[in-house]
Design a protein around this motif. Sequence first.
Motif, PDB file in Angstrom:
ATOM      1  N   GLU A   1     -48.604  39.906   6.920  1.00 44.00           N
ATOM      2  CA  GLU A   1     -48.215  39.870   5.509  1.00 44.00           C
ATOM      3  C   GLU A   1     -46.692  39.801   5.359  1.00 44.00           C
ATOM      4  O   GLU A   1     -46.027  40.802   5.086  1.00 44.00           O
ATOM      5  N   ALA A   2     -46.140  38.617   5.531  1.00 48.60           N
ATOM      6  CA  ALA A   2     -44.682  38.442   5.514  1.00 48.60           C
ATOM      7  C   ALA A   2     -44.066  38.877   4.193  1.00 48.60           C
ATOM      8  O   ALA A   2     -43.006  39.513   4.183  1.00 48.60           O
ATOM      9  N   GLY A   3     -44.684  38.553   3.082  1.00 50.37           N
ATOM     10  CA  GLY A   3     -44.134  38.912   1.776  1.00 50.37           C
ATOM     11  C   GLY A   3     -44.040  40.410   1.585  1.00 50.37           C
ATOM     12  O   GLY A   3     -43.021  40.934   1.134  1.00 50.37           O
TER      13      GLY A   3
ATOM     14  N   ALA B   1     -47.876  38.114  18.940  1.00 50.32           N
ATOM     15  CA  ALA B   1     -49.227  38.109  19.506  1.00 50.32           C
ATOM     16  C   ALA B   1     -50.218  37.375  18.610  1.00 50.32           C
ATOM     17  O   ALA B   1     -51.122  36.697  19.109  1.00 50.32           O
ATOM     18  N   TYR B   2     -50.043  37.506  17.298  1.00 53.86           N
ATOM     19  CA  TYR B   2     -50.971  36.886  16.358  1.00 53.86           C
ATOM     20  C   TYR B   2     -50.487  35.533  15.852  1.00 53.86           C
ATOM     21  O   TYR B   2     -51.088  34.955  14.952  1.00 53.86           O
ATOM     22  N   ASN B   3     -49.393  35.061  16.421  1.00 54.34           N
ATOM     23  CA  ASN B   3     -48.838  33.756  16.047  1.00 54.34           C
ATOM     24  C   ASN B   3     -48.597  33.658  14.538  1.00 54.34           C
ATOM     25  O   ASN B   3     -48.867  32.639  13.916  1.00 54.34           O
ATOM     26  N   ALA B   4     -48.085  34.741  13.965  1.00 49.63           N
ATOM     27  CA  ALA B   4     -47.801  34.808  12.529  1.00 49.63           C
ATOM     28  C   ALA B   4     -46.388  34.268  12.287  1.00 49.63           C
ATOM     29  O   ALA B   4     -45.420  35.014  12.172  1.00 49.63           O
ATOM     30  N   VAL B   5     -46.269  32.954  12.233  1.00 47.31           N
ATOM     31  CA  VAL B   5     -44.971  32.288  12.190  1.00 47.31           C
ATOM     32  C   VAL B   5     -44.117  32.698  10.992  1.00 47.31           C
ATOM     33  O   VAL B   5     -42.932  32.996  11.165  1.00 47.31           O
TER      34      VAL B   5
ATOM     35  N   VAL C   1     -50.478  35.884  24.976  1.00 45.12           N
ATOM     36  CA  VAL C   1     -51.575  36.180  24.058  1.00 45.12           C
ATOM     37  C   VAL C   1     -51.769  35.052  23.049  1.00 45.12           C
ATOM     38  O   VAL C   1     -52.880  34.549  22.875  1.00 45.12           O
ATOM     39  N   ALA C   2     -50.700  34.655  22.389  1.00 47.55           N
ATOM     40  CA  ALA C   2     -50.804  33.617  21.364  1.00 47.55           C
ATOM     41  C   ALA C   2     -50.820  32.213  21.967  1.00 47.55           C
ATOM     42  O   ALA C   2     -51.149  31.254  21.281  1.00 47.55           O
ATOM     43  N   GLU C   3     -50.449  32.114  23.247  1.00 49.03           N
ATOM     44  CA  GLU C   3     -50.379  30.820  23.932  1.00 49.03           C
ATOM     45  C   GLU C   3     -49.542  29.810  23.151  1.00 49.03           C
ATOM     46  O   GLU C   3     -49.909  28.652  23.003  1.00 49.03           O
ATOM     47  N   ASN C   4     -48.405  30.295  22.666  1.00 52.08           N
ATOM     48  CA  ASN C   4     -47.498  29.456  21.885  1.00 52.08           C
ATOM     49  C   ASN C   4     -46.165  29.382  22.619  1.00 52.08           C
ATOM     50  O   ASN C   4     -45.323  30.254  22.483  1.00 52.08           O
TER      51      ASN C   4
END
Length: 132
Positions: A41-43, A73-77, A108-111
């Motif tokens: 939740e970036a906002g 980990a959750y790739n939350a860019v 984990v995110a493989e990014n």
Amino acid sequence: MARRPGTDGTSPLKPDSATHDAVAYDDAQNLHFIALAKEGEAGDVFELLKSGTVDINFIDPATGFTALHYAAAYNAVPLLRLLARSQGCDFTLTDRKGRTAASLAYEVAENSVTGRFLLRKEMQQRRAQQQA
């Protein structure tokens, strides 16, 4: 979308008298911050950071993760961008297994793109710490 309690700089947990433990309040605010980071939740994270009531480098007692670790980990860019631009974000912190946010982005995110970005930030901080 309805706003969550506490995302406007207030909290239902806020002490209403001098008898409440300030440390417990700070811990509750930081745990709320970590919960929002887990959700990406970036906002809402931005609003808490702006309020000055949370520690950007707070470590989740259950995992040893910071908000940056969860974002990686959750790739939350969007959350990663927010945290990376925030003053005081420590890219060198490790979780209980010794992993940095960069490591989690790779493993984990493989990014690999995010992993390289975080690794650059981590290395910049390490160099700055050594020079200080």
